[in-house]
Motif scaffolding. Structure first.
Motif, short mmCIF file in Angstrom:
data_model
loop_
_atom_site.label_atom_id
_atom_site.label_comp_id
_atom_site.label_asym_id
_atom_site.label_seq_id
_atom_site.Cartn_x
_atom_site.Cartn_y
_atom_site.Cartn_z
N MET A 74 6.95 3.31 6.83
CA MET A 74 6.05 2.29 6.33
C MET A 74 6.77 1.50 5.24
SD MET A 74 2.13 2.82 4.98
CE MET A 74 1.54 3.32 6.57
N ARG A 75 6.75 0.19 5.36
CA ARG A 75 7.41 -0.67 4.38
C ARG A 75 6.51 -0.93 3.19
NH1 ARG A 75 10.97 -5.19 6.85
NH2 ARG A 75 12.10 -4.68 4.99
N ARG A 76 7.12 -1.01 2.01
CA ARG A 76 6.38 -1.28 0.77
C ARG A 76 6.26 -2.78 0.55
NH1 ARG A 76 6.03 2.18 -3.48
NH2 ARG A 76 6.75 0.59 -4.91
N LEU A 77 5.05 -3.22 0.25
CA LEU A 77 4.79 -4.61 -0.05
C LEU A 77 3.97 -4.65 -1.33
CD1 LEU A 77 3.73 -7.42 2.31
CD2 LEU A 77 2.33 -6.96 0.29
N MET A 78 4.42 -5.45 -2.29
CA MET A 78 3.70 -5.58 -3.55
C MET A 78 3.07 -6.97 -3.65
SD MET A 78 4.95 -5.44 -7.52
CE MET A 78 5.53 -3.77 -7.42
N ILE A 79 1.81 -7.00 -4.08
CA ILE A 79 1.11 -8.25 -4.36
C ILE A 79 0.97 -8.34 -5.87
CG2 ILE A 79 -0.97 -9.60 -4.02
CD1 ILE A 79 -1.56 -7.71 -1.62
N ALA A 80 1.59 -9.36 -6.46
CA ALA A 80 1.45 -9.60 -7.90
C ALA A 80 0.58 -10.84 -8.06
CB ALA A 80 2.82 -9.80 -8.54
N ASP A 81 -0.69 -10.60 -8.32
CA ASP A 81 -1.67 -11.69 -8.42
C ASP A 81 -2.79 -11.24 -9.34
OD1 ASP A 81 -3.78 -13.63 -7.83
OD2 ASP A 81 -2.65 -14.12 -6.02
N ASP A 82 -3.22 -12.11 -10.23
CA ASP A 82 -4.29 -11.74 -11.17
C ASP A 82 -5.69 -11.89 -10.58
OD1 ASP A 82 -4.27 -14.49 -11.17
OD2 ASP A 82 -3.88 -14.70 -13.31
N VAL A 91 -8.31 -8.91 -0.27
CA VAL A 91 -8.22 -9.48 1.07
C VAL A 91 -6.83 -9.23 1.66
CG1 VAL A 91 -8.19 -11.67 2.37
CG2 VAL A 91 -9.99 -11.23 0.68
N ALA A 92 -5.80 -9.54 0.88
CA ALA A 92 -4.43 -9.35 1.37
C ALA A 92 -4.15 -7.88 1.67
CB ALA A 92 -3.43 -9.88 0.35
N LYS A 93 -4.60 -6.99 0.82
CA LYS A 93 -4.35 -5.56 1.02
C LYS A 93 -5.01 -5.08 2.31
CE LYS A 93 -4.47 -1.07 -1.20
NZ LYS A 93 -4.64 -0.36 -2.46
N ARG A 94 -6.24 -5.50 2.55
CA ARG A 94 -6.95 -5.08 3.76
C ARG A 94 -6.19 -5.54 5.01
NH1 ARG A 94 -12.21 -7.29 3.41
NH2 ARG A 94 -12.67 -5.56 2.03
N ILE A 95 -5.75 -6.78 5.03
CA ILE A 95 -5.06 -7.34 6.19
C ILE A 95 -3.67 -6.72 6.36
CG2 ILE A 95 -4.08 -9.45 7.19
CD1 ILE A 95 -6.43 -10.94 5.73
N LEU A 96 -2.92 -6.63 5.27
CA LEU A 96 -1.53 -6.16 5.35
C LEU A 96 -1.43 -4.65 5.59
CD1 LEU A 96 -0.10 -8.46 2.58
CD2 LEU A 96 0.32 -8.63 5.04
N THR A 97 -2.41 -3.89 5.12
CA THR A 97 -2.44 -2.46 5.43
C THR A 97 -2.61 -2.27 6.93
OG1 THR A 97 -3.32 -1.93 3.25
CG2 THR A 97 -3.63 -0.28 4.96
N GLY A 98 -3.38 -3.16 7.55
CA GLY A 98 -3.56 -3.13 9.00
C GLY A 98 -2.29 -3.43 9.77
N LEU A 99 -1.32 -4.09 9.11
CA LEU A 99 -0.02 -4.35 9.72
C LEU A 99 0.97 -3.22 9.45
CD1 LEU A 99 0.44 -8.14 8.89
CD2 LEU A 99 -0.19 -7.12 11.09
N ASP A 100 0.47 -2.14 8.87
CA ASP A 100 1.25 -0.93 8.59
C ASP A 100 2.19 -1.07 7.39
OD1 ASP A 100 1.44 1.74 9.21
OD2 ASP A 100 3.24 1.48 10.43
N PHE A 101 1.75 -1.86 6.39
CA PHE A 101 2.46 -1.92 5.11
C PHE A 101 1.81 -0.95 4.15
CE2 PHE A 101 3.74 -6.22 6.47
CZ PHE A 101 5.08 -6.21 6.11
N LEU A 102 2.60 -0.37 3.26
CA LEU A 102 2.07 0.35 2.11
C LEU A 102 1.93 -0.72 1.03
CD1 LEU A 102 1.33 2.85 0.47
CD2 LEU A 102 3.76 3.11 -0.04
N VAL A 103 0.71 -1.11 0.71
CA VAL A 103 0.45 -2.23 -0.19
C VAL A 103 0.18 -1.73 -1.60
CG1 VAL A 103 -0.99 -4.25 -0.64
CG2 VAL A 103 -0.45 -3.60 1.72
N ILE A 104 0.93 -2.29 -2.55
CA ILE A 104 0.80 -1.96 -3.97
C ILE A 104 0.35 -3.24 -4.68
CG2 ILE A 104 2.06 -1.19 -6.02
CD1 ILE A 104 4.07 -0.29 -3.47
N GLU A 105 -0.55 -3.12 -5.64
CA GLU A 105 -1.08 -4.28 -6.34
C GLU A 105 -0.66 -4.26 -7.81
OE1 GLU A 105 -5.37 -4.91 -5.64
OE2 GLU A 105 -5.17 -3.24 -4.22
N ALA A 106 -0.33 -5.43 -8.32
CA ALA A 106 -0.05 -5.61 -9.75
C ALA A 106 -0.87 -6.81 -10.21
CB ALA A 106 1.43 -5.85 -9.99
#
Length: 120
Positions: A1-9, A16-31
């Protein structure tokens, strides 16, 4: 699983992005800010980084990630609310690979990131 970080306040954008991108099999991290994102990148760089252009120190975050060991391999997308050539050039100079307009939807995120999820 690839790591994807969203840096957004924006918590809504992250959700929204986490829900969609997790469905694409990314490990989503938020900052929620650039400082938090830098701490997380120091611990472990993501393969893909989404940075909100409107966030304080967004350009510094991009250029700092590029200077880290392995930072040149991170795929960085600069998130913008409108196509602004001056803002795009600033993002490109800082080290952004690509741009994505907000608000995004399932189709635009899937088109932009499905190729990176499959490459894992």
């Amino acid at each position: 699983m690839r790591r994807l970080m969203i840096a957004d306040d924006s918590a809504v954008i992250c959700k929204v992005a986490k829900r969609i991108l997790t469905g694409l099999d990314f490990l989503v991290i938020e900052a929620s800010n650039a400082g938090e994102a830098m701490i997380m990148c120091d611990a472990q760089l993501p393969e893909v980084l989404l940075v909100d252009a409107g966030m304080t120190d967004a350009l510094d975050l991009i250029s700092s990630v590029r200077q880290m060991d392995g930072g040149k391999n991170v795929r960085i997308h600069y998130l913008m609310i409108e196509k602004d050539f001056k803002q795009m050039m600033a993002g490109k100079r800082a080290g952004a690979d690509d741009f994505l307009l907000k608000p995004f939807d399932r189709r635009s995120l899937t088109e932009a990131f499905a190729p990176y999820a499959v490459a894992a």
